[in-house]
Design a protein around this motif. Structure first.
Motif, mmCIF file in Angstrom:
data_model
loop_
_atom_site.group_PDB
_atom_site.id
_atom_site.type_symbol
_atom_site.label_atom_id
_atom_site.label_comp_id
_atom_site.label_asym_id
_atom_site.label_seq_id
_atom_site.Cartn_x
_atom_site.Cartn_y
_atom_site.Cartn_z
ATOM 1 N N PRO A 35 -73.144 -18.594 -79.092
ATOM 2 C CA PRO A 35 -73.613 -18.402 -77.711
ATOM 3 C C PRO A 35 -75.132 -18.368 -77.664
ATOM 4 O O PRO A 35 -75.785 -17.879 -78.586
ATOM 5 N N MET A 36 -75.704 -18.906 -76.601
ATOM 6 C CA MET A 36 -77.151 -18.907 -76.404
ATOM 7 C C MET A 36 -77.896 -19.358 -77.664
ATOM 8 O O MET A 36 -78.731 -18.635 -78.200
ATOM 9 N N VAL A 163 -73.809 -8.577 -76.868
ATOM 10 C CA VAL A 163 -73.350 -8.944 -75.526
ATOM 11 C C VAL A 163 -72.956 -10.424 -75.410
ATOM 12 O O VAL A 163 -71.844 -10.732 -74.970
ATOM 13 N N PRO A 164 -73.822 -11.384 -75.815
ATOM 14 C CA PRO A 164 -73.391 -12.791 -75.686
ATOM 15 C C PRO A 164 -72.154 -13.130 -76.509
ATOM 16 O O PRO A 164 -71.270 -13.858 -76.044
ATOM 17 N N PHE A 165 -72.060 -12.601 -77.743
ATOM 18 C CA PHE A 165 -70.885 -12.880 -78.557
ATOM 19 C C PHE A 165 -69.628 -12.265 -77.939
ATOM 20 O O PHE A 165 -68.548 -12.862 -77.977
ATOM 21 N N GLY A 305 -80.668 -3.728 -72.029
ATOM 22 C CA GLY A 305 -81.436 -4.736 -72.755
ATOM 23 C C GLY A 305 -82.712 -5.055 -72.006
ATOM 24 O O GLY A 305 -82.992 -4.506 -70.936
ATOM 25 N N GLY A 306 -83.503 -5.977 -72.557
ATOM 26 C CA GLY A 306 -84.746 -6.380 -71.916
ATOM 27 C C GLY A 306 -84.496 -7.345 -70.773
ATOM 28 O O GLY A 306 -83.489 -8.058 -70.746
ATOM 29 N N ILE A 307 -85.440 -7.406 -69.836
ATOM 30 C CA ILE A 307 -85.270 -8.249 -68.657
ATOM 31 C C ILE A 307 -85.168 -9.725 -69.036
ATOM 32 O O ILE A 307 -84.298 -10.450 -68.535
ATOM 33 N N ALA A 308 -86.030 -10.193 -69.939
ATOM 34 C CA ALA A 308 -85.998 -11.612 -70.306
ATOM 35 C C ALA A 308 -84.686 -11.969 -70.986
ATOM 36 O O ALA A 308 -84.057 -12.993 -70.689
ATOM 37 N N GLU A 309 -84.243 -11.104 -71.918
ATOM 38 C CA GLU A 309 -83.047 -11.407 -72.702
ATOM 39 C C GLU A 309 -81.782 -11.363 -71.842
ATOM 40 O O GLU A 309 -80.906 -12.228 -71.951
ATOM 41 N N MET A 310 -81.665 -10.369 -70.975
ATOM 42 C CA MET A 310 -80.446 -10.237 -70.178
ATOM 43 C C MET A 310 -80.376 -11.278 -69.055
ATOM 44 O O MET A 310 -79.306 -11.781 -68.730
ATOM 45 N N THR A 311 -81.509 -11.606 -68.460
ATOM 46 C CA THR A 311 -81.483 -12.639 -67.434
ATOM 47 C C THR A 311 -81.227 -14.010 -68.051
ATOM 48 O O THR A 311 -80.587 -14.862 -67.431
#
Length: 352
Positions: A35-36, A163-165, A305-311
């Motif tokens: 993922p990602m 989270v992505p996994f 999480g951080g804003i950049a990573e979660m968005t």
């Protein structure tokens, strides 16, 4: 060649090594269908090699470039209809911000109890805010800056990986996709958009405001899009580059002594992060009972999480990007405003 001339050459070799590792990590993640891949591949490979002792480097400008891409792309989601949709959920956004403070209080208690950490270090290490901002506050209040920075690095790493996994394993994606305003790439419009957003970022940086390379471009792009001004979309390849730069910069934070430094403290941080993720899932489930927002979107919106990573995760999974962005931006501003005053209150209460 003199030592002074050799130093810049050595620096650029380390930067080139880091870039090649980031690209290799993205390629490996694509092959493995992770993922990602453009974010997680560079992050994991660069972090692993840095902890193994490889002397690569990532200049601050690389992270700023990645943040600019993310901030601008997020702003393009804020169409007039989306802005109105977000206003309806203001109460849930406030609840999420208050929940973040409650998590910080729980984390402070856990770090003090399980790792014998002093109050100041435990509080700033547990606050769900930006790592650099919390480290600056920690230094101002005589806390252990090294431990605060390590705690936030571990929290972000765990959240960004888990989270992505977990979403991929559960098959959660595309429940409420939101198409950004502009859909066509127009070179003149793209250049104008880049110029305006960069000026906003530099202005916010000059004012020493937090996260200028995300929030400055986001604000400009959002205002334009909300008023129906659609200069250009961002090219898909640019989005991939932005994710790669973010992953590279996150992985570069790690050092060979990371896993060996204060294992009891880091173990408590890992436990706190795991418990926070579990409680966040419960909060998202409760909010989903009242809000017309899918549980999967609310989980991303409230995750610590951080804003950049979660968005980025929301964008990759087509899960309510504007909602996730609004939640995280509001929480970040709220946490930055209240973390210092709450620390002063806790200190007075403990000493009194």
């Amino acid at each position: 060649m003199t030592a002074a001339a050799q130093a810049p050459d050595a620096r650029w070799r380390r930067v080139l090594a880091g870039l090649l590792l980031a690209v290799a990590g993205a390629g490996a993640a694509l092959v493995l269908h992770a993922p990602m891949p453009w974010l997680l591949g560079p992050l994991l490979l660069v972090a692993a090699t840095r902890m193994a002792g490889l002397a690569s480097a990532c200049p601050p400008a690389m992270r700023q470039g990645g943040q600019w891409v993310i901030g601008t792309s997020l702003g393009l989601y804020f169409t007039p209809m989306v802005v109105a949709h977000i206003g309806v959920h203001a109460g849930f956004i406030v609840a999420s911000s208050l929940f973040a403070v409650a998590l910080a209080a729980m984390g402070t208690w856990m770090l003090m109890r399980l790792a014998g950490t002093d109050l100041s270090t435990a509080w700033f290490a547990s606050a769900i805010g930006g790592a650099s901002e919390m480290a600056n506050l920690a230094e101002r209040h005589q806390a252990r800056v090294d431990r605060v920075a390590s705690a936030h690095s571990l929290r972000i790493l765990m959240v960004v990986v888990i989270v992505p996994f977990a979403y991929q394993w559960a098959g959660l994606s595309g429940l409420d996709p939101t198409i950004p305003g502009p859909r066509e790439v127009r070179l003149p419009g793209l250049m104008a958009l880049a110029a305006c957003t960069c000026v906003a970022a530099l202005f916010m940086k000059r004012l020493k405001l937090t996260n200028p390379w995300v929030l400055g471009p986001l604000a400009v792009a959002a205002v334009l899009t909300a008023n129906g001004i659609e200069w250009s979309a961002l090219p898909g390849w640019l989005m991939n580059v932005g994710q790669l730069l973010i992953g590279w910069s996150l992985g570069d934070r790690y050092r060979p002594d990371f896993l060996h430094a204060a294992p009891r403290f880091m173990g408590a941080v890992a436990l706190y992060t795991g418990v926070s993720l579990a409680l966040t899932a419960v909060l998202a489930w409760l909010l989903a009972a009242w809000a017309d927002i899918p549980w999967a979107t609310l989980l991303l919106a409230t995750t610590p999480g951080g804003i950049a990573e979660m968005t980025l995760t929301a964008r990759a999974l087509a899960l309510g990007v504007p909602i996730v962005t609004a939640f995280h931006v509001t929480r970040m501003i709220f946490v930055l405003l209240v973390t210092g005053p709450i620390h002063r209150w806790l200190t007075r209460a403990r000493s009194g």
